[in-house]
Design a protein around this motif. Structure first.
Motif, mmCIF file in Angstrom:
data_model
loop_
_atom_site.group_PDB
_atom_site.id
_atom_site.type_symbol
_atom_site.label_atom_id
_atom_site.label_comp_id
_atom_site.label_asym_id
_atom_site.label_seq_id
_atom_site.Cartn_x
_atom_site.Cartn_y
_atom_site.Cartn_z
ATOM 1 N N VAL A 1 -6.034 2.400 -8.492
ATOM 2 C CA VAL A 1 -6.352 1.203 -7.719
ATOM 3 C C VAL A 1 -5.868 -0.052 -8.446
ATOM 4 C CG1 VAL A 1 -8.249 -0.210 -6.805
ATOM 5 C CG2 VAL A 1 -8.211 2.267 -6.400
ATOM 6 N N ALA A 2 -5.942 -0.065 -9.754
ATOM 7 C CA ALA A 2 -5.455 -1.223 -10.509
ATOM 8 C C ALA A 2 -3.953 -1.412 -10.328
ATOM 9 C CB ALA A 2 -5.799 -1.065 -11.991
ATOM 10 N N SER A 3 -3.185 -0.339 -10.446
ATOM 11 C CA SER A 3 -1.733 -0.478 -10.265
ATOM 12 C C SER A 3 -1.394 -0.796 -8.808
ATOM 13 C CB SER A 3 -0.993 0.774 -10.745
ATOM 14 O OG SER A 3 -1.295 1.886 -9.942
ATOM 15 N N LEU A 4 -2.139 -0.216 -7.885
ATOM 16 C CA LEU A 4 -1.930 -0.494 -6.462
ATOM 17 C C LEU A 4 -2.215 -1.959 -6.158
ATOM 18 C CD1 LEU A 4 -1.409 0.648 -3.592
ATOM 19 C CD2 LEU A 4 -3.851 1.136 -3.480
ATOM 20 N N THR A 5 -3.273 -2.488 -6.713
ATOM 21 C CA THR A 5 -3.619 -3.889 -6.492
ATOM 22 C C THR A 5 -2.568 -4.808 -7.112
ATOM 23 O OG1 THR A 5 -5.963 -3.311 -6.392
ATOM 24 C CG2 THR A 5 -5.433 -5.633 -6.777
ATOM 25 N N ALA A 6 -2.021 -4.423 -8.247
ATOM 26 C CA ALA A 6 -0.950 -5.220 -8.855
ATOM 27 C C ALA A 6 0.269 -5.286 -7.934
ATOM 28 C CB ALA A 6 -0.566 -4.638 -10.214
ATOM 29 N N HIS B 1 0.838 -1.206 0.000
ATOM 30 C CA HIS B 1 0.000 0.000 0.000
ATOM 31 C C HIS B 1 0.870 1.251 0.000
ATOM 32 C CE1 HIS B 1 -3.097 2.868 1.132
ATOM 33 N NE2 HIS B 1 -2.275 3.269 2.085
ATOM 34 N N MET B 2 1.889 1.263 0.836
ATOM 35 C CA MET B 2 2.755 2.440 0.927
ATOM 36 C C MET B 2 3.557 2.639 -0.361
ATOM 37 S SD MET B 2 1.814 3.677 3.725
ATOM 38 C CE MET B 2 2.992 4.963 4.087
ATOM 39 N N VAL B 3 4.118 1.573 -0.895
ATOM 40 C CA VAL B 3 4.896 1.674 -2.135
ATOM 41 C C VAL B 3 3.976 2.017 -3.313
ATOM 42 C CG1 VAL B 3 6.307 0.377 -3.785
ATOM 43 C CG2 VAL B 3 6.740 0.145 -1.328
ATOM 44 N N GLY B 4 2.875 1.307 -3.419
ATOM 45 C CA GLY B 4 1.957 1.540 -4.528
ATOM 46 C C GLY B 4 1.282 2.893 -4.488
ATOM 47 N N GLY B 5 0.986 3.358 -3.275
ATOM 48 C CA GLY B 5 0.292 4.628 -3.131
ATOM 49 C C GLY B 5 1.176 5.847 -3.243
ATOM 50 N N HIS B 6 2.464 5.692 -2.938
ATOM 51 C CA HIS B 6 3.346 6.846 -2.944
ATOM 52 C C HIS B 6 4.399 6.817 -4.047
ATOM 53 C CE1 HIS B 6 1.734 6.829 1.231
ATOM 54 N NE2 HIS B 6 1.570 8.099 0.927
ATOM 55 N N TRP B 7 4.844 5.658 -4.461
ATOM 56 C CA TRP B 7 5.888 5.569 -5.483
ATOM 57 C C TRP B 7 5.354 5.136 -6.844
ATOM 58 C CZ3 TRP B 7 10.479 7.708 -5.052
ATOM 59 C CH2 TRP B 7 10.953 8.000 -3.782
ATOM 60 N N VAL B 8 4.404 4.230 -6.870
ATOM 61 C CA VAL B 8 3.901 3.719 -8.149
ATOM 62 C C VAL B 8 2.808 4.625 -8.719
ATOM 63 C CG1 VAL B 8 2.755 1.756 -9.261
ATOM 64 C CG2 VAL B 8 4.559 1.358 -7.561
ATOM 65 N N GLN B 9 1.999 5.184 -7.853
ATOM 66 C CA GLN B 9 0.914 6.049 -8.320
ATOM 67 C C GLN B 9 1.468 7.201 -9.154
ATOM 68 O OE1 GLN B 9 -2.986 8.261 -6.514
ATOM 69 N NE2 GLN B 9 -1.258 8.071 -5.144
ATOM 70 N N ARG B 10 0.864 7.412 -10.306
ATOM 71 C CA ARG B 10 1.295 8.502 -11.184
ATOM 72 C C ARG B 10 0.777 9.829 -10.649
ATOM 73 N NH1 ARG B 10 -0.719 5.163 -16.339
ATOM 74 N NH2 ARG B 10 0.997 3.680 -16.428
ATOM 75 N N GLU B 11 1.523 10.882 -10.954
ATOM 76 C CA GLU B 11 1.143 12.218 -10.499
ATOM 77 C C GLU B 11 -0.263 12.588 -10.981
ATOM 78 O OE1 GLU B 11 2.662 16.775 -11.111
ATOM 79 O OE2 GLU B 11 4.172 15.208 -10.911
ATOM 80 N N ARG B 12 -0.560 12.264 -12.215
ATOM 81 C CA ARG B 12 -1.878 12.592 -12.765
ATOM 82 C C ARG B 12 -2.995 11.903 -11.978
ATOM 83 N NH1 ARG B 12 -4.631 10.998 -18.202
ATOM 84 N NH2 ARG B 12 -6.251 12.582 -18.269
ATOM 85 N N GLU B 13 -2.754 10.662 -11.569
ATOM 86 C CA GLU B 13 -3.734 9.942 -10.760
ATOM 87 C C GLU B 13 -3.897 10.592 -9.392
ATOM 88 O OE1 GLU B 13 -2.594 5.686 -12.844
ATOM 89 O OE2 GLU B 13 -1.897 6.109 -10.807
ATOM 90 N N ALA B 14 -2.771 10.905 -8.763
ATOM 91 C CA ALA B 14 -2.814 11.508 -7.430
ATOM 92 C C ALA B 14 -3.566 12.828 -7.432
ATOM 93 C CB ALA B 14 -1.394 11.706 -6.906
ATOM 94 N N LEU B 15 -3.361 13.614 -8.470
ATOM 95 C CA LEU B 15 -3.992 14.932 -8.533
ATOM 96 C C LEU B 15 -5.413 14.889 -9.079
ATOM 97 C CD1 LEU B 15 -0.946 17.012 -9.815
ATOM 98 C CD2 LEU B 15 -1.800 16.800 -7.467
ATOM 99 N N GLY B 16 -5.749 13.876 -9.875
ATOM 100 C CA GLY B 16 -7.042 13.876 -10.546
ATOM 101 C C GLY B 16 -8.060 12.865 -10.085
ATOM 102 N N LYS B 17 -7.678 11.918 -9.223
ATOM 103 C CA LYS B 17 -8.599 10.837 -8.857
ATOM 104 C C LYS B 17 -9.820 11.314 -8.076
ATOM 105 C CE LYS B 17 -5.730 9.686 -4.898
ATOM 106 N NZ LYS B 17 -4.732 8.755 -4.403
#
Length: 141
Positions: free
Chosen positions: A50-55, A19-35
């Protein structure tokens, strides 16, 4: 039949670390700002996150499964990850979590402390990671 506490701990920590890696390092900036945006754009960006986080969570669970030889039921893993993903998507739409904060008496904190939305978001996710770990380890084949 339930798994032992060690299996629960390994699964729970794997989910939290992912969760920490996927939410802070894998998540794209566009996702973080636009979700949290209104409409289909926000829904799509939240779903993509959520798809990349679940992966990432699948990879981390696979690692503890391989290293420790855990006995996990595939159906329980899928159900646990789906529950986690749905709860994550719901909270990451932002207006949903803001509404919950207001309904539970935390609206003032949400509105006046810039850290409150992030803290409430992360505590929401952590609580659901606990539930997911219970589901993943509570049912064995």
């Amino acid at each position: 039949m339930s798994a032992d506490a060690g299996t629960f701990a390994a699964v729970g920590f794997a989910l939290y670390a992912a969760h920490m890696v996927g939410g802070h390092w894998v998540q794209r900036e566009r996702e973080a700002l636009g979700k949290g945006a209104a409409g289909w754009s926000g829904r799509y960006l939240a779903a993509r996150h959520v798809a990349s986080l679940t992966a990432v969570k699948v990879l981390f669970l696979a690692a503890v499964w391989l290293v420790f030889g855990l006995s996990l039921a595939p159906f329980a893993v899928v159900v646990g990850l789906v529950v986690d993903a749905l709860s994550h998507w719901w909270a990451d739409r932002r207006h949903t979590l803001a509404r919950l904060a207001r309904r539970t008496g935390k609206g003032g904190w949400w509105d006046h402390d810039p850290q409150a939305p992030y803290l409430l978001d992360q505590s929401w996710h952590t609580g659901w990671l606990f539930v997911a770990a219970l589901i993943v380890t509570g049912v064995t084949s």
